[in-house]
Design a protein around this motif. Sequence first.
Motif, PDB file in Angstrom:
ATOM      1  N   LEU A  78       0.827  -1.211   0.000  1.00  0.00           N
ATOM      2  CA  LEU A  78       0.000   0.000   0.000  1.00  0.00           C
ATOM      3  C   LEU A  78       0.859   1.258   0.000  1.00  0.00           C
ATOM      4  CD1 LEU A  78      -2.800  -1.015   2.539  1.00  0.00           C
ATOM      5  CD2 LEU A  78      -2.876  -1.115   0.031  1.00  0.00           C
ATOM      6  N   VAL A  79       1.926   1.263   0.792  1.00  0.00           N
ATOM      7  CA  VAL A  79       2.806   2.437   0.853  1.00  0.00           C
ATOM      8  C   VAL A  79       3.579   2.592  -0.453  1.00  0.00           C
ATOM      9  CG1 VAL A  79       4.779   3.468   2.041  1.00  0.00           C
ATOM     10  CG2 VAL A  79       2.916   2.446   3.377  1.00  0.00           C
ATOM     11  N   GLU A  80       4.087   1.475  -1.004  1.00  0.00           N
ATOM     12  CA  GLU A  80       4.820   1.540  -2.270  1.00  0.00           C
ATOM     13  C   GLU A  80       3.956   2.088  -3.393  1.00  0.00           C
ATOM     14  OE1 GLU A  80       6.277  -2.449  -2.814  1.00  0.00           O
ATOM     15  OE2 GLU A  80       8.099  -2.060  -1.647  1.00  0.00           O
ATOM     16  N   ARG A  81       2.667   1.775  -3.372  1.00  0.00           N
ATOM     17  CA  ARG A  81       1.746   2.203  -4.428  1.00  0.00           C
ATOM     18  C   ARG A  81       1.100   3.556  -4.131  1.00  0.00           C
ATOM     19  NH1 ARG A  81      -2.002  -2.925  -5.301  1.00  0.00           N
ATOM     20  NH2 ARG A  81      -2.987  -1.469  -6.748  1.00  0.00           N
ATOM     21  N   ASN A  82       1.526   4.199  -3.053  1.00  0.00           N
ATOM     22  CA  ASN A  82       0.986   5.492  -2.612  1.00  0.00           C
ATOM     23  C   ASN A  82      -0.516   5.438  -2.339  1.00  0.00           C
ATOM     24  OD1 ASN A  82       3.592   6.254  -3.037  1.00  0.00           O
ATOM     25  ND2 ASN A  82       3.094   8.120  -4.107  1.00  0.00           N
ATOM     26  N   LEU A  83      -0.995   4.274  -1.951  1.00  0.00           N
ATOM     27  CA  LEU A  83      -2.378   4.151  -1.507  1.00  0.00           C
ATOM     28  C   LEU A  83      -2.483   4.447  -0.014  1.00  0.00           C
ATOM     29  CD1 LEU A  83      -3.429   0.954  -3.483  1.00  0.00           C
ATOM     30  CD2 LEU A  83      -4.163   3.319  -3.899  1.00  0.00           C
ATOM     31  N   ALA A  84      -1.345   4.467   0.665  1.00  0.00           N
ATOM     32  CA  ALA A  84      -1.285   4.802   2.089  1.00  0.00           C
ATOM     33  C   ALA A  84      -0.026   5.612   2.335  1.00  0.00           C
ATOM     34  CB  ALA A  84      -1.269   3.542   2.935  1.00  0.00           C
TER      35      ALA A  84
ATOM     36  N   LYS B  38      -3.255   5.062   7.166  1.00  0.00           N
ATOM     37  CA  LYS B  38      -3.551   6.479   6.989  1.00  0.00           C
ATOM     38  C   LYS B  38      -3.549   6.778   5.494  1.00  0.00           C
ATOM     39  CE  LYS B  38      -1.081   6.101  10.441  1.00  0.00           C
ATOM     40  NZ  LYS B  38      -0.733   4.941  11.229  1.00  0.00           N
ATOM     41  N   THR B  39      -4.682   7.307   5.001  1.00  0.00           N
ATOM     42  CA  THR B  39      -4.845   7.421   3.556  1.00  0.00           C
ATOM     43  C   THR B  39      -5.807   8.532   3.167  1.00  0.00           C
ATOM     44  OG1 THR B  39      -5.289   6.110   1.564  1.00  0.00           O
ATOM     45  CG2 THR B  39      -6.748   5.740   3.451  1.00  0.00           C
TER      46      THR B  39
END
Length: 119
Positions: A34-40, A69-70
């Motif tokens: 999620l963090v790598e994909r900028n979804l979080a 957190k998003t």
Amino acid sequence: MPNSESQPLETPRLGVVLVTVSSQSEGEAIARSLVERNLAACVSLMPIQSIYRWQGALCKDAEWQLVIKTNLAQGEDLVQAIQALHSYDLPEIIALPIVAGSSAYLAWVAETVSTPPSS
């Protein structure tokens, strides 16, 4: 009341998404994706105990809680990404709006989830 010209055209709907997973490694894999994909912007993980009813049986399990957190506007993409990586038949995915917080932190969350991932 301020006029509409002084307001941003699109204010991010920031929120926290709660997800439980069966293990720390599964939680870390989902969080990293999620963090790598900028979804979080950030995912916090913590061990928890859950008591729930599933298919008529009372269950008690050790699980891991993800606090994501998003920007809630990315909700569908976030849900699809979680479901693709999740081991449960019916994963908990609960979104809660952030109604207040540190303006600097919330600005960081908004900027982070709106920035395309670097290649």
